[in-house]
Design an enzyme around this catalytic site. Structure first.
Site, PDB file in Angstrom:
ATOM      1  N   PHE A   1     -35.498  -9.108   4.601  1.00 40.23           N
ATOM      2  CA  PHE A   1     -34.803  -8.331   5.632  1.00 40.23           C
ATOM      3  C   PHE A   1     -33.772  -7.458   4.941  1.00 40.23           C
ATOM      4  O   PHE A   1     -32.755  -7.939   4.450  1.00 40.23           O
ATOM      5  CB  PHE A   1     -34.116  -9.214   6.675  1.00 40.23           C
ATOM      6  CG  PHE A   1     -33.458  -8.387   7.747  1.00 40.23           C
ATOM      7  CD1 PHE A   1     -34.214  -7.862   8.789  1.00 40.23           C
ATOM      8  CD2 PHE A   1     -32.113  -8.081   7.693  1.00 40.23           C
ATOM      9  CE1 PHE A   1     -33.624  -7.058   9.764  1.00 40.23           C
ATOM     10  CE2 PHE A   1     -31.518  -7.279   8.653  1.00 40.23           C
ATOM     11  CZ  PHE A   1     -32.283  -6.772   9.691  1.00 40.23           C
TER      12      PHE A   1
ATOM     13  N   ASP B   1     -29.937  -7.118  -3.277  1.00 42.01           N
ATOM     14  CA  ASP B   1     -29.360  -6.864  -1.958  1.00 42.01           C
ATOM     15  C   ASP B   1     -28.441  -8.034  -1.624  1.00 42.01           C
ATOM     16  O   ASP B   1     -28.888  -9.082  -1.156  1.00 42.01           O
ATOM     17  CB  ASP B   1     -30.475  -6.717  -0.924  1.00 42.01           C
ATOM     18  CG  ASP B   1     -29.953  -6.485   0.488  1.00 42.01           C
ATOM     19  OD1 ASP B   1     -28.741  -6.677   0.722  1.00 42.01           O
ATOM     20  OD2 ASP B   1     -30.758  -6.125   1.366  1.00 42.01           O
TER      21      ASP B   1
ATOM     22  N   LYS C   1     -21.572  -5.257   4.933  1.00 40.24           N
ATOM     23  CA  LYS C   1     -21.008  -6.294   5.789  1.00 40.24           C
ATOM     24  C   LYS C   1     -19.574  -6.666   5.430  1.00 40.24           C
ATOM     25  O   LYS C   1     -18.648  -6.001   5.827  1.00 40.24           O
ATOM     26  CB  LYS C   1     -21.930  -7.507   5.824  1.00 40.24           C
ATOM     27  CG  LYS C   1     -23.271  -7.208   6.508  1.00 40.24           C
ATOM     28  CD  LYS C   1     -24.017  -8.449   6.868  1.00 40.24           C
ATOM     29  CE  LYS C   1     -25.391  -8.134   7.472  1.00 40.24           C
ATOM     30  NZ  LYS C   1     -25.336  -7.414   8.740  1.00 40.24           N
TER      31      LYS C   1
END
Length: 401
Positions: free
Chosen positions: A141, A226, A255
């Protein structure tokens, strides 16, 4: 109708149904706690998918943002501003890298990483034009743009959004043999999550990341990590790659870099990689804006203390010890994770992940399900041990029921 019901009905009527949130309407939050429009308090055990690592309303972050709001919030990249150089310098140093390319959201940063890898492949590695390949892992994801869903294996993320972007090859996560077999002279990068968050907090086998690092170095391929969810303290290290002593060629961050205050993301790499760009080839009006840089600089300063990494380690050890005791009791099949981050697989006969999440909400604990039978637990790193234990007590009660 109640205030909650009215707000949810209005949202359902006037917003696209691209999310299925739990039926709670948050009005305020502080630390690890949120309060809804009815005045009910809930323990946040999700932390905005790690965007809120430092808690809601963190005073250092809020005070820094307020001070910057009075000065200047946006210049665009048409001009320099007085927070940009310090942000890039400090973030590069935190990562042990040389250059930073700031963006806003995690998906933007992943798109930037993809573009960077391709450009590096053509300009530096000498891959024939249009032939660059990037290897990714199944169950990944990385976001939901059209390019990113092109290499997703999740039908919900991918279906009905074609035609899909070519240039990606998918291999099983954690399988070095398959990764080696997939590499060709046209491979420019391997893009991986050190821990797959959305897939259910999947931790790769020991030695996998180190093996990826060795393979990519051998074949002159970029290793792109990531760390949007796994990075910045969540796993007990600044970066999840550190658990195997691995430094990738490129970090993709987001984030928690914005402290839950503003969207901040970045690609961080060497001058040899990010130096391939020339003016006009990539950009973002809001990327690296003064407000974002100010908040991110405070985040970097907080990470440098090591306090949050230590809390994630100590509380994470406690979390996994307590969750481990639930396995084999009939309700929990498996627990995975690292640091203050766990995926809990619920026995389907005991309820779906959504049903367990709703029952926890009724007991004033907020988590979120994924892939049917899994719930994710990732509280803010500022949570107290007492509050964490209370949240785990509520989970035990729900599972007993």
């Amino acid at each position: 109708m109640s205030t909650t019901e009215t707000a949810i009905a209005s949202a359902e009527a006037h917003s696209a149904h691209n999310y299925h949130p739990l039926p709670v309407v948050v009005a305020s939050a502080d630390g690890a706690w949120m309060t809804d429009v009815e005045g009910r308090r809930y323990l946040d055990m999700l932390a905005g998918y790690s965007a809120l690592n430092f808690g809601h309303g963190n005073r250092r972050l809020i005070d820094a943002a307020k001070a910057q709001l009075e000065r200047v919030t946006l210049t665009s990249r048409a001009f320099h501003h007085d927070r940009f150089a310090e942000f890039c310098t400090q973030l590069a140093e935190l990562c042990g890298m040389e250059m930073v390319l700031p963006m806003n959201t995690g998906a933007e940063a992943v798109e930037t990483a993809v573009k960077t890898a391709r450009k590096w492949g053509y300009r530096v590695k000498g891959v024939p034009d249009g032939m660059a390949k990037i290897i990714v892992a199944a169950n990944n994801f990385h976001g939901r743009t059209t390019t990113i869903v092109s290499f997703s294996t999740d039908p919900e993320a991918r279906a009905d959004f074609g035609p899909y972007t070519p240039g990606f090859e998918i291999v099983p996560y954690g399988d070095l043999t398959s990764l080696r077999a997939a590499m060709t002279e046209n491979t420019v990068a391997v893009l991986l999550e050190p821990i797959q968050g959305e897939a259910g907090v999947l931790v790769p086998p020991p030695g996998y990341l180190a093996g990826v690092r060795e393979l990519t170095r051998e074949r002159n391929v970029l290793f792109i990590a990531d760390e949007i969810q796994s990075g910045l303290g969540r796993t007990g290290k600044t970066f999840a790659c550190e658990h195997e002593g691995v430094v990738p060629d490129m970090y993709v961050l987001g984030k928690a870099l914005g402290g839950g205050v503003v969207p901040v993301s970045a690609v961080v790499s060497s001058a040899a990689v990010l130096g391939v760009y020339r003016p006009g080839e990539h950009g973002s009006t809001f990327g690296g804006n003064p407000l974002a840089c100010t908040v991110a600089l405070e985040v970097i300063a907080m990470l440098r203390t090591g306090e949050f990494q230590q809390r994630a380690t100590e509380l994470g050890d406690h979390l996994h010890q307590e969750l481990g005791l639930l396995v084999g009791g009939g309700a929990v099949e498996t627990v995975r994770g690292r640091g203050l981050w766990a995926g809990v697989d619920i026995d389907p006969g005991h309820g779906t992940g959504r049903e367990i999440s709703e029952k926890l909400m009724d007991r004033r604990v907020l988590v979120k399900d994924t892939h049917g039978s899994t719930i994710r637990i990732a509280p803010p790193l500022v949570i107290s041990k007492e509050d964490l234990d209370w949240g785990l007590d509520q989970l035990r009660e729900v599972l007993r029921g």
